[in-house]
Design an enzyme around this catalytic site. Sequence first.
Site, PDB file in Angstrom:
ATOM      1  CG  ASN A   1      47.620 126.630  91.500  1.00 33.21           C
ATOM      2  OD1 ASN A   1      47.513 125.423  91.644  1.00 33.21           O
ATOM      3  ND2 ASN A   1      48.630 127.181  90.878  1.00 33.21           N
ATOM      4  CG  ASP A   2      41.284 130.098  91.532  1.00 29.44           C
ATOM      5  OD1 ASP A   2      40.967 129.051  90.939  1.00 29.44           O
ATOM      6  OD2 ASP A   2      41.150 131.211  91.033  1.00 29.44           O
ATOM      7  N   GLY A   3      40.627 126.647  92.957  1.00 27.80           N
ATOM      8  CA  GLY A   3      39.394 125.884  92.998  1.00 27.80           C
ATOM      9  C   GLY A   3      38.454 126.137  91.838  1.00 27.80           C
TER      10      GLY A   3
END
Length: 101
Positions: free
Chosen positions: A49-51
Site C-alpha cells: 500500500n505504499d508502492g
Amino acid sequence: MNVEEDSYYDLPVLSEEEASLYEHCRRAILRGLGTGEHGLPLMGTGDWNDGMNLVGEHGKGESVWLGFFLYEVLSRFTEVALNAGDSTFAERCRMEAANVR
C-alpha cells in the site's frame, strides 16, 4: 497467482501441513536469503500500500535496508537456534550474517 498478474486476491485456506513456530521462522529466514546481482537481499513484492511492492517486481529489486534487517534477524536467531538445539542452523545463521555484513 499467474506471472502476468500484479495482484491476486483469494480467500486463504487452512493448510494440511503443521509445523512449530520455530520451524516457521526457520523457513521464513531461508526464504529471505535470496540475493540480487549486487549481493543485496531481494525485496520481493506484496500488498504494501505504499508502492514498495514495485521495488521487487520481476524478482530483481534489492534493498540495503533489508540487508540491515536481515543481518539483525540472522544475528538474533542464532541464539534462538542454539536454544532449540539446532546448532547446524545456528551456524548457518552466523555464516549468512557474516555474508550480509
